[in-house]
Design a protein around this motif. Structure first.
Motif, PDB file in Angstrom:
ATOM      1  N   LYS A  64      -5.789   1.826  -6.518  1.00 32.74           N
ATOM      2  CA  LYS A  64      -6.981   2.545  -6.082  1.00 32.74           C
ATOM      3  C   LYS A  64      -8.079   1.573  -5.636  1.00 32.74           C
ATOM      4  O   LYS A  64      -9.193   2.000  -5.323  1.00 32.74           O
ATOM      5  N   ARG A  65      -7.753   0.270  -5.594  1.00 33.48           N
ATOM      6  CA  ARG A  65      -8.775  -0.748  -5.363  1.00 33.48           C
ATOM      7  C   ARG A  65      -8.557  -1.536  -4.065  1.00 33.48           C
ATOM      8  O   ARG A  65      -9.157  -2.595  -3.869  1.00 33.48           O
ATOM      9  N   ASN A  66      -7.718  -1.018  -3.185  1.00 30.82           N
ATOM     10  CA  ASN A  66      -7.435  -1.748  -1.946  1.00 30.82           C
ATOM     11  C   ASN A  66      -8.672  -1.950  -1.081  1.00 30.82           C
ATOM     12  O   ASN A  66      -8.753  -2.916  -0.322  1.00 30.82           O
ATOM     13  N   ASN A  67      -9.655  -1.038  -1.201  1.00 28.05           N
ATOM     14  CA  ASN A  67     -10.870  -1.162  -0.392  1.00 28.05           C
ATOM     15  C   ASN A  67     -11.751  -2.332  -0.832  1.00 28.05           C
ATOM     16  O   ASN A  67     -12.731  -2.663  -0.168  1.00 28.05           O
ATOM     17  N   GLU A  68     -11.401  -2.973  -1.947  1.00 32.15           N
ATOM     18  CA  GLU A  68     -12.163  -4.130  -2.416  1.00 32.15           C
ATOM     19  C   GLU A  68     -11.701  -5.434  -1.760  1.00 32.15           C
ATOM     20  O   GLU A  68     -12.308  -6.483  -1.966  1.00 32.15           O
TER      21      GLU A  68
ATOM     22  N   GLU B 296      -9.414  -6.288   5.159  1.00 31.48           N
ATOM     23  CA  GLU B 296      -8.304  -5.580   5.813  1.00 31.48           C
ATOM     24  C   GLU B 296      -7.086  -6.472   6.024  1.00 31.48           C
ATOM     25  O   GLU B 296      -5.936  -6.007   5.919  1.00 31.48           O
TER      26      GLU B 296
ATOM     27  N   ASP C 194       0.808  -1.215   0.000  1.00 33.84           N
ATOM     28  CA  ASP C 194       0.000   0.000   0.000  1.00 33.84           C
ATOM     29  C   ASP C 194       0.845   1.270   0.000  1.00 33.84           C
ATOM     30  O   ASP C 194       0.313   2.365  -0.186  1.00 33.84           O
TER      31      ASP C 194
ATOM     32  N   GLY D 196      -4.247  -6.392   3.537  1.00 32.09           N
ATOM     33  CA  GLY D 196      -3.441  -5.186   3.370  1.00 32.09           C
ATOM     34  C   GLY D 196      -1.969  -5.496   3.611  1.00 32.09           C
ATOM     35  O   GLY D 196      -1.617  -6.446   4.313  1.00 32.09           O
TER      36      GLY D 196
END
Length: 271
Positions: A249-253, A256, A211, A259
């Motif tokens: 931009k797609r880490n929220n998909e 947790e 990240d 990460g």
């Protein structure tokens, strides 16, 4: 039960993906290899030599995979032909192809990190080849093609790690690039993210990377010190500079727990 075929299953990323998919009861995993054996049921592995493409149709027609994950290496022209054949095969059955690409698709511009929606531009043969594959695959399969771009990949048993340990153990010089900024990922995290993408039918382009970003010098200094080599012979090279890094931009998909930071990559490697 979904049949999954991993192309290049004997490589670092391929082996990790096979291990992860074998944890899921919904997948029946098959894999190709060239020379190195694969830790998989012998009935589910098949030899593939991309220098002779005659057997790819036989492999596809015998296994009949619904999902193919490509971690292949080898001759660029032969790979492009092979991936075209695979995409055309999957198109007939609405199958899905997950293609491992690279940060090198952006190596013509090192002024900034790159995200999924940035236009690829490469000045190297490797980067141009990966761009050609991305375009060819998505042109045939559209939403059923998923592009997985990878940064510098590390693993406890990776060639990169082995080479570093060999140099340190033999008191050989380790070249450091203080002006180069990059990011990393581990083979294990790639495998977990690929499994998640497949299970949740996520589509499009993914940058599977830490990240954050880190300087080449800090990465190697922390890794080398963490491995216990306090007096390593390191030589700084200032010729390579800029951002050889991808961010997402797609880490929220992802959940947790998937990460990752470059610091956590270092911690994983030294423990």
């Amino acid at each position: 039960m979904h049949k999954v075929l991993v192309l290049g299953g004997s490589g670092l990323v391929g082996k990790a993906i096979i291990t992860e998919l074998n944890k899921c009861k919904e997948f029946e995993t098959y894999a190709t290899y060239f020379q190195i054996p694969i830790p998989l049921n012998q009935n589910r592995i098949v030899k593939l030599n991309i220098e002779g493409l005659d057997n790819i149709n036989s492999i596809l027609n015998t296994i009949e995979p619904e999902i193919i994950i490509s971690c292949l290496r080898g001759n660029y022209d032969k790979q492009l032909i092979l991936h075209t054949k695979i995409a055309e095969y999957l198109k007939k059955s609405s199958g899905r192809l997950y293609f491992c690409s690279t940060t090198n698709v952006f190596d013509n511009d090192l002024t900034k990190p790159h995200y999924e929606d940035y236009l690829p531009s490469s000045c190297t043969e490797y980067g141009k080849f990966k761009i050609d594959c991305e375009k060819r695959i998505t042109g045939i399969l559209h939403d059923n093609a998923c592009i997985l771009r990878l940064p510098q990949v590390w693993g406890k048993d990776s060639p990169r790690m082995k080479e570093l340990l060999k140099s340190l153990t033999n008191n050989e010089k380790v070249i450091i690039y203080p002006k180069l900024i990059l990011n990393t990922i581990t083979d294990v995290v790639i495998a977990k993210k690929v499994s998640y993408i497949i299970q949740h039918n996520l589509k499009g382009i993914f940058h599977l990377a830490a990240d954050d970003i880190i300087s080449y010098k800090d990465l190697y200094n922390e890794l080398i010190m963490g491995l216990g080599f306090n007096n390593a012979d390191m030589e700084e090279n200032f010729e390579e500079e800029g951002y050889f890094a991808i961010l997402s931009k797609r880490n929220n998909e992802f959940p947790e727990q998937l990460g990752l930071t470059n610091k956590s990559v270092i911690t994983y490697l030294i423990n």
